[in-house]
Design a protein around this motif. Structure first.
Motif, PDB file in Angstrom:
ATOM      1  N   MET A  37      42.351  48.274  39.215  1.00 55.91           N
ATOM      2  CA  MET A  37      42.846  49.107  38.134  1.00 55.91           C
ATOM      3  C   MET A  37      41.733  49.961  37.531  1.00 55.91           C
ATOM      4  SD  MET A  37      45.631  46.833  36.032  1.00 55.91           S
ATOM      5  CE  MET A  37      46.018  48.191  34.965  1.00 55.91           C
ATOM      6  N   ILE A  38      40.524  49.422  37.507  1.00 55.67           N
ATOM      7  CA  ILE A  38      39.419  50.188  36.937  1.00 55.67           C
ATOM      8  C   ILE A  38      39.164  51.438  37.763  1.00 55.67           C
ATOM      9  CG2 ILE A  38      36.948  50.174  36.415  1.00 55.67           C
ATOM     10  CD1 ILE A  38      37.271  47.180  35.767  1.00 55.67           C
ATOM     11  N   LEU A  39      39.221  51.308  39.088  1.00 50.34           N
ATOM     12  CA  LEU A  39      39.020  52.472  39.956  1.00 50.34           C
ATOM     13  C   LEU A  39      40.101  53.528  39.737  1.00 50.34           C
ATOM     14  CD1 LEU A  39      37.973  50.888  43.353  1.00 50.34           C
ATOM     15  CD2 LEU A  39      36.586  52.319  41.869  1.00 50.34           C
ATOM     16  N   THR A  40      41.326  53.092  39.581  1.00 48.81           N
ATOM     17  CA  THR A  40      42.449  54.017  39.448  1.00 48.81           C
ATOM     18  C   THR A  40      42.553  54.614  38.052  1.00 48.81           C
ATOM     19  OG1 THR A  40      43.661  52.716  41.065  1.00 48.81           O
ATOM     20  CG2 THR A  40      44.944  54.249  39.744  1.00 48.81           C
ATOM     21  N   ASN A  41      42.446  53.764  37.027  1.00 49.87           N
ATOM     22  CA  ASN A  41      42.736  54.192  35.661  1.00 49.87           C
ATOM     23  C   ASN A  41      41.520  54.334  34.762  1.00 49.87           C
ATOM     24  OD1 ASN A  41      45.573  54.047  36.186  1.00 49.87           O
ATOM     25  ND2 ASN A  41      45.396  51.836  36.021  1.00 49.87           N
ATOM     26  N   GLY A  42      40.408  53.791  35.170  1.00 48.65           N
ATOM     27  CA  GLY A  42      39.227  53.822  34.320  1.00 48.65           C
ATOM     28  C   GLY A  42      39.106  52.557  33.496  1.00 48.65           C
ATOM     29  N   LEU A  43      37.919  52.322  32.995  1.00 43.03           N
ATOM     30  CA  LEU A  43      37.623  51.101  32.254  1.00 43.03           C
ATOM     31  C   LEU A  43      38.377  51.034  30.934  1.00 43.03           C
ATOM     32  CD1 LEU A  43      35.989  48.492  32.025  1.00 43.03           C
ATOM     33  CD2 LEU A  43      34.124  49.846  31.049  1.00 43.03           C
ATOM     34  N   ARG A  44      38.366  52.116  30.171  1.00 46.16           N
ATOM     35  CA  ARG A  44      39.038  52.110  28.859  1.00 46.16           C
ATOM     36  C   ARG A  44      40.513  51.774  28.976  1.00 46.16           C
ATOM     37  NH1 ARG A  44      36.239  57.529  27.720  1.00 46.16           N
ATOM     38  NH2 ARG A  44      34.283  56.849  26.854  1.00 46.16           N
ATOM     39  N   LEU A  45      41.211  52.454  29.864  1.00 43.96           N
ATOM     40  CA  LEU A  45      42.644  52.249  30.013  1.00 43.96           C
ATOM     41  C   LEU A  45      42.954  50.858  30.565  1.00 43.96           C
ATOM     42  CD1 LEU A  45      45.202  53.798  29.460  1.00 43.96           C
ATOM     43  CD2 LEU A  45      45.147  54.625  31.793  1.00 43.96           C
ATOM     44  N   THR A  46      42.133  50.373  31.470  1.00 43.38           N
ATOM     45  CA  THR A  46      42.347  49.043  32.025  1.00 43.38           C
ATOM     46  C   THR A  46      42.194  47.971  30.954  1.00 43.38           C
ATOM     47  OG1 THR A  46      41.585  49.756  34.198  1.00 43.38           O
ATOM     48  CG2 THR A  46      41.552  47.388  33.764  1.00 43.38           C
ATOM     49  N   ILE A  47      41.139  48.059  30.154  1.00 42.50           N
ATOM     50  CA  ILE A  47      40.932  47.076  29.081  1.00 42.50           C
ATOM     51  C   ILE A  47      42.061  47.172  28.061  1.00 42.50           C
ATOM     52  CG2 ILE A  47      39.441  46.467  27.149  1.00 42.50           C
ATOM     53  CD1 ILE A  47      37.491  45.967  29.151  1.00 42.50           C
ATOM     54  N   THR A  48      42.471  48.379  27.728  1.00 44.57           N
ATOM     55  CA  THR A  48      43.576  48.560  26.779  1.00 44.57           C
ATOM     56  C   THR A  48      44.859  47.950  27.316  1.00 44.57           C
ATOM     57  OG1 THR A  48      42.547  50.582  25.947  1.00 44.57           O
ATOM     58  CG2 THR A  48      44.879  50.264  25.465  1.00 44.57           C
ATOM     59  N   PHE A  49      45.149  48.158  28.599  1.00 42.52           N
ATOM     60  CA  PHE A  49      46.338  47.587  29.227  1.00 42.52           C
ATOM     61  C   PHE A  49      46.288  46.062  29.188  1.00 42.52           C
ATOM     62  CE2 PHE A  49      48.267  45.784  33.077  1.00 42.52           C
ATOM     63  CZ  PHE A  49      49.584  46.171  32.888  1.00 42.52           C
ATOM     64  N   PHE A  50      45.131  45.488  29.577  1.00 39.81           N
ATOM     65  CA  PHE A  50      45.010  44.036  29.575  1.00 39.81           C
ATOM     66  C   PHE A  50      45.105  43.468  28.165  1.00 39.81           C
ATOM     67  CE2 PHE A  50      42.589  43.732  33.852  1.00 39.81           C
ATOM     68  CZ  PHE A  50      43.792  43.763  34.529  1.00 39.81           C
ATOM     69  N   GLU A  51      44.572  44.171  27.176  1.00 35.05           N
ATOM     70  CA  GLU A  51      44.686  43.710  25.798  1.00 35.05           C
ATOM     71  C   GLU A  51      46.149  43.707  25.346  1.00 35.05           C
ATOM     72  OE1 GLU A  51      40.434  44.829  23.731  1.00 35.05           O
ATOM     73  OE2 GLU A  51      41.966  46.389  23.806  1.00 35.05           O
ATOM     74  N   ALA A  52      46.914  44.696  25.783  1.00 32.50           N
ATOM     75  CA  ALA A  52      48.336  44.743  25.434  1.00 32.50           C
ATOM     76  C   ALA A  52      49.107  43.602  26.098  1.00 32.50           C
ATOM     77  CB  ALA A  52      48.935  46.082  25.832  1.00 32.50           C
ATOM     78  N   LYS A  53      48.710  43.205  27.301  1.00 28.96           N
ATOM     79  CA  LYS A  53      49.382  42.135  28.040  1.00 28.96           C
ATOM     80  C   LYS A  53      48.898  40.742  27.641  1.00 28.96           C
ATOM     81  CE  LYS A  53      51.542  43.037  31.670  1.00 28.96           C
ATOM     82  NZ  LYS A  53      52.957  42.927  31.892  1.00 28.96           N
ATOM     83  N   SER A  54      47.792  40.680  26.930  1.00 30.59           N
ATOM     84  CA  SER A  54      47.190  39.373  26.676  1.00 30.59           C
ATOM     85  C   SER A  54      47.926  38.603  25.584  1.00 30.59           C
ATOM     86  CB  SER A  54      45.714  39.518  26.311  1.00 30.59           C
ATOM     87  OG  SER A  54      45.573  40.140  25.066  1.00 30.59           O
ATOM     88  N   LYS A  55      48.029  37.328  25.843  1.00 33.73           N
ATOM     89  CA  LYS A  55      48.524  36.351  24.884  1.00 33.73           C
ATOM     90  C   LYS A  55      47.505  35.227  24.883  1.00 33.73           C
ATOM     91  CE  LYS A  55      53.001  37.133  26.704  1.00 33.73           C
ATOM     92  NZ  LYS A  55      53.866  36.547  27.669  1.00 33.73           N
ATOM     93  N   LYS A  56      47.572  34.420  23.872  1.00 32.51           N
ATOM     94  CA  LYS A  56      46.610  33.318  23.769  1.00 32.51           C
ATOM     95  C   LYS A  56      46.662  32.450  25.018  1.00 32.51           C
ATOM     96  CE  LYS A  56      43.922  30.538  21.331  1.00 32.51           C
ATOM     97  NZ  LYS A  56      42.562  30.793  21.276  1.00 32.51           N
ATOM     98  N   GLY A  57      45.535  32.386  25.725  1.00 37.17           N
ATOM     99  CA  GLY A  57      45.407  31.479  26.848  1.00 37.17           C
ATOM    100  C   GLY A  57      45.823  32.021  28.202  1.00 37.17           C
ATOM    101  N   ASN A  58      46.311  33.263  28.295  1.00 37.86           N
ATOM    102  CA  ASN A  58      46.674  33.740  29.634  1.00 37.86           C
ATOM    103  C   ASN A  58      45.488  34.437  30.289  1.00 37.86           C
ATOM    104  OD1 ASN A  58      46.672  36.360  28.570  1.00 37.86           O
ATOM    105  ND2 ASN A  58      48.821  36.729  28.939  1.00 37.86           N
ATOM    106  N   THR A  59      45.631  34.744  31.560  1.00 45.44           N
ATOM    107  CA  THR A  59      44.511  35.286  32.324  1.00 45.44           C
ATOM    108  C   THR A  59      44.110  36.682  31.867  1.00 45.44           C
ATOM    109  OG1 THR A  59      46.070  35.966  34.043  1.00 45.44           O
ATOM    110  CG2 THR A  59      44.906  33.913  34.384  1.00 45.44           C
ATOM    111  N   TYR A  60      45.052  37.474  31.363  1.00 45.20           N
ATOM    112  CA  TYR A  60      44.705  38.803  30.849  1.00 45.20           C
ATOM    113  C   TYR A  60      43.736  38.671  29.675  1.00 45.20           C
ATOM    114  CZ  TYR A  60      48.663  40.613  33.541  1.00 45.20           C
ATOM    115  OH  TYR A  60      49.517  40.961  34.552  1.00 45.20           O
ATOM    116  N   GLN A  61      44.055  37.778  28.771  1.00 43.73           N
ATOM    117  CA  GLN A  61      43.216  37.568  27.601  1.00 43.73           C
ATOM    118  C   GLN A  61      41.842  37.060  28.019  1.00 43.73           C
ATOM    119  OE1 GLN A  61      42.377  34.286  26.064  1.00 43.73           O
ATOM    120  NE2 GLN A  61      41.330  35.253  24.363  1.00 43.73           N
TER     121      GLN A  61
END
Length: 83
Positions: free
Chosen positions: A1-25
């Motif tokens: 995802m970093i290659l396709t979307n860039g670091l900022r967008l990838t981190i933002t996407f993962f932060e939106a998907k993250s919940k306490k204790g999941n792999t995104y977080q």
């Protein structure tokens, strides 16, 4: 995802998907700690590209670590899925 979307967008996407204790977080936390990324994205383009390359390298290392040491299978959604 970093290659396709860039670091900022990838981190933002993962932060939106993250919940306490999941792999995104966990990934967001690990990448931010590894690269010493604060909430500020106002870095120069050069610094951003350097952080992006470092994130790619760190991601490969974290994936290998998870697969070999932690025995995480690809596609595991939660930290509890780790054996």
């Amino acid at each position: 995802m970093i290659l396709t979307n860039g670091l900022r967008l990838t981190i933002t996407f993962f932060e939106a998907k993250s919940k306490k204790g999941n792999t995104y977080q966990q990934f967001v936390q690990d990448i931010k700690e590894t690269l010493d990324i604060q909430g500020d994205w106002s870095a120069s383009n050069r610094d951003y590209l350097i952080k992006s390359r470092q994130a790619l390298s760190a991601s490969v290392w974290l994936k290998r670590y998870a697969e070999s040491i932690l025995k995480v299978e690809q596609g595991a959604e939660n930290v509890e899925d780790i054996q």
